[in-house]
Scaffold this motif. Structure first.
Motif, PDB file in Angstrom:
ATOM      1  N   LEU A 137       0.834  -1.199   0.000  1.00 14.89           N
ATOM      2  CA  LEU A 137       0.000   0.000   0.000  1.00 14.89           C
ATOM      3  C   LEU A 137       0.869   1.250   0.000  1.00 14.89           C
ATOM      4  CD1 LEU A 137      -2.938   1.163   0.487  1.00 14.89           C
ATOM      5  CD2 LEU A 137      -2.386   1.068   2.914  1.00 14.89           C
ATOM      6  N   ALA A 138       0.378   2.282  -0.639  1.00 19.23           N
ATOM      7  CA  ALA A 138       0.983   3.607  -0.552  1.00 19.23           C
ATOM      8  C   ALA A 138      -0.142   4.599  -0.309  1.00 19.23           C
ATOM      9  CB  ALA A 138       1.729   3.951  -1.837  1.00 19.23           C
ATOM     10  N   GLY A 139       0.175   5.680   0.352  1.00 27.81           N
ATOM     11  CA  GLY A 139      -0.851   6.669   0.620  1.00 27.81           C
ATOM     12  C   GLY A 139      -0.274   8.037   0.927  1.00 27.81           C
ATOM     13  N   ALA A 140      -1.141   9.021   0.840  1.00 27.07           N
ATOM     14  CA  ALA A 140      -0.804  10.398   1.185  1.00 27.07           C
ATOM     15  C   ALA A 140      -1.655  10.781   2.387  1.00 27.07           C
ATOM     16  CB  ALA A 140      -1.100  11.326   0.010  1.00 27.07           C
ATOM     17  N   THR A 141      -1.091  11.545   3.282  1.00 25.98           N
ATOM     18  CA  THR A 141      -1.815  11.906   4.499  1.00 25.98           C
ATOM     19  C   THR A 141      -1.333  13.244   5.045  1.00 25.98           C
ATOM     20  OG1 THR A 141      -2.378  11.162   6.741  1.00 25.98           O
ATOM     21  CG2 THR A 141      -0.173  10.615   5.939  1.00 25.98           C
ATOM     22  N   GLU A 142      -2.203  13.877   5.803  1.00 21.49           N
ATOM     23  CA  GLU A 142      -1.837  15.098   6.518  1.00 21.49           C
ATOM     24  C   GLU A 142      -1.285  14.778   7.895  1.00 21.49           C
ATOM     25  OE1 GLU A 142      -5.139  17.786   6.578  1.00 21.49           O
ATOM     26  OE2 GLU A 142      -5.248  17.880   4.402  1.00 21.49           O
ATOM     27  N   ASP A 143      -1.429  13.504   8.333  1.00 17.47           N
ATOM     28  CA  ASP A 143      -0.978  13.110   9.663  1.00 17.47           C
ATOM     29  C   ASP A 143      -0.435  11.681   9.610  1.00 17.47           C
ATOM     30  OD1 ASP A 143      -0.703  12.336  12.348  1.00 17.47           O
ATOM     31  OD2 ASP A 143      -2.419  13.548  12.976  1.00 17.47           O
ATOM     32  N   LEU A 144       0.874  11.558   9.389  1.00 16.77           N
ATOM     33  CA  LEU A 144       1.495  10.243   9.289  1.00 16.77           C
ATOM     34  C   LEU A 144       1.321   9.428  10.563  1.00 16.77           C
ATOM     35  CD1 LEU A 144       4.694  11.412   7.424  1.00 16.77           C
ATOM     36  CD2 LEU A 144       3.120   9.659   6.574  1.00 16.77           C
ATOM     37  N   GLY A 145       1.389  10.064  11.715  1.00 17.73           N
ATOM     38  CA  GLY A 145       1.221   9.350  12.981  1.00 17.73           C
ATOM     39  C   GLY A 145      -0.137   8.682  13.065  1.00 17.73           C
ATOM     40  N   HIS A 146      -1.172   9.418  12.731  1.00 17.36           N
ATOM     41  CA  HIS A 146      -2.527   8.873  12.757  1.00 17.36           C
ATOM     42  C   HIS A 146      -2.680   7.756  11.730  1.00 17.36           C
ATOM     43  CE1 HIS A 146      -6.863   8.765  13.244  1.00 17.36           C
ATOM     44  NE2 HIS A 146      -6.979   8.844  11.928  1.00 17.36           N
ATOM     45  N   SER A 147      -2.159   7.960  10.532  1.00 19.87           N
ATOM     46  CA  SER A 147      -2.279   6.946   9.476  1.00 19.87           C
ATOM     47  C   SER A 147      -1.586   5.651   9.880  1.00 19.87           C
ATOM     48  CB  SER A 147      -1.690   7.467   8.164  1.00 19.87           C
ATOM     49  OG  SER A 147      -2.468   8.530   7.684  1.00 19.87           O
ATOM     50  N   PHE A 148      -0.381   5.725  10.456  1.00 20.15           N
ATOM     51  CA  PHE A 148       0.309   4.512  10.884  1.00 20.15           C
ATOM     52  C   PHE A 148      -0.430   3.823  12.029  1.00 20.15           C
ATOM     53  CE2 PHE A 148       4.373   6.239   8.919  1.00 20.15           C
ATOM     54  CZ  PHE A 148       4.328   5.357   7.857  1.00 20.15           C
ATOM     55  N   SER A 149      -1.021   4.593  12.919  1.00 24.96           N
ATOM     56  CA  SER A 149      -1.816   3.987  14.001  1.00 24.96           C
ATOM     57  C   SER A 149      -2.992   3.206  13.435  1.00 24.96           C
ATOM     58  CB  SER A 149      -2.329   5.062  14.964  1.00 24.96           C
ATOM     59  OG  SER A 149      -1.271   5.637  15.675  1.00 24.96           O
ATOM     60  N   GLU A 150      -3.656   3.779  12.444  1.00 24.10           N
ATOM     61  CA  GLU A 150      -4.783   3.081  11.810  1.00 24.10           C
ATOM     62  C   GLU A 150      -4.314   1.830  11.068  1.00 24.10           C
ATOM     63  OE1 GLU A 150      -6.890   5.901   9.352  1.00 24.10           O
ATOM     64  OE2 GLU A 150      -8.266   6.346  10.997  1.00 24.10           O
ATOM     65  N   LEU A 151      -3.189   1.918  10.378  1.00 20.16           N
ATOM     66  CA  LEU A 151      -2.672   0.762   9.646  1.00 20.16           C
ATOM     67  C   LEU A 151      -2.287  -0.370  10.595  1.00 20.16           C
ATOM     68  CD1 LEU A 151      -0.565   2.718   7.023  1.00 20.16           C
ATOM     69  CD2 LEU A 151      -2.553   1.263   6.532  1.00 20.16           C
ATOM     70  N   MET A 152      -1.797  -0.023  11.769  1.00 15.90           N
ATOM     71  CA  MET A 152      -1.445  -1.049  12.761  1.00 15.90           C
ATOM     72  C   MET A 152      -2.678  -1.802  13.244  1.00 15.90           C
ATOM     73  SD  MET A 152       1.478   0.931  14.949  1.00 15.90           S
ATOM     74  CE  MET A 152       1.933  -0.448  15.985  1.00 15.90           C
ATOM     75  N   ASP A 153      -3.832  -1.161  13.193  1.00 14.73           N
ATOM     76  CA  ASP A 153      -5.085  -1.785  13.627  1.00 14.73           C
ATOM     77  C   ASP A 153      -5.813  -2.504  12.505  1.00 14.73           C
ATOM     78  OD1 ASP A 153      -4.735  -0.893  16.232  1.00 14.73           O
ATOM     79  OD2 ASP A 153      -5.883   0.943  15.911  1.00 14.73           O
ATOM     80  N   ASP A 154      -5.285  -2.468  11.291  1.00 12.97           N
ATOM     81  CA  ASP A 154      -5.957  -3.060  10.140  1.00 12.97           C
ATOM     82  C   ASP A 154      -5.643  -4.556  10.060  1.00 12.97           C
ATOM     83  OD1 ASP A 154      -6.513  -4.008   7.473  1.00 12.97           O
ATOM     84  OD2 ASP A 154      -6.610  -1.922   6.825  1.00 12.97           O
ATOM     85  N   PRO A 155      -6.668  -5.418  10.230  1.00 10.63           N
ATOM     86  CA  PRO A 155      -6.418  -6.868  10.217  1.00 10.63           C
ATOM     87  C   PRO A 155      -5.930  -7.377   8.859  1.00 10.63           C
ATOM     88  CG  PRO A 155      -8.780  -6.408  10.356  1.00 10.63           C
ATOM     89  CD  PRO A 155      -8.068  -5.098  10.477  1.00 10.63           C
TER      90      PRO A 155
END
Length: 134
Positions: free
Chosen positions: A61-79
């Motif tokens: 996956l690749a993505g663009a975000t305004e908040d990398l910290g939040h995006s990585f936290s969400e990705l860590m929770d993605d089963p």
């Protein structure tokens, strides 16, 4: 053809966006991070990329975000992402890129890596060639 190559795709001169690594010089393993806030990425905008190693490595996956910290936290929770950790670990990197170029960088990555998961980007933006993590 190696995992990191783009095969026979001829690309214009790609920008080195300096994908981030750990202080030891290794790419971070997504599920080995205890606290994403320690990376000091909260509120930092940019582009990120995930991949897994192992016998049959692939870009995830690749993505663009305004908040990398939040995006990585969400990705860590993605089963669905977590499932790939047992196949050779999920690795991550990012680059703090200004907003006006993020969509173009993700467009290029999505177009040239054939990621496992659909990348969300504005396909009206011209792809901006970048060097991928090596």
């Amino acid at each position: 053809m190696g995992f990191w190559s783009l095969g026979s795709i001829r690309q214009p001169k790609a920008q080195d966006i300096k994908w981030r690594k750990s202080p030891r010089g290794d790419y971070y393993r997504l599920f080995m991070i205890d606290d994403v806030s320690e990376l000091k990425l909260d509120g930092v905008g940019g582009v990120y990329i995930l991949w897994h190693g192992g016998l049959q490595p692939s870009w995830l996956l690749a993505g663009a975000t305004e908040d990398l910290g939040h995006s990585f936290s969400e990705l860590m929770d993605d089963p669905d992402i977590r499932e790939y950790d047992s196949r050779g670990h999920v690795f991550m990197s990012w680059s703090p890129i200004v907003d006006e170029f993020r969509e173009g960088v993700v467009h290029f990555i999505a177009k040239h890596t054939n990621p496992t998961f659909e990348c969300d980007f504005d396909d009206r933006e011209d792809p901006i060639p970048v060097l991928l993590p090596r």
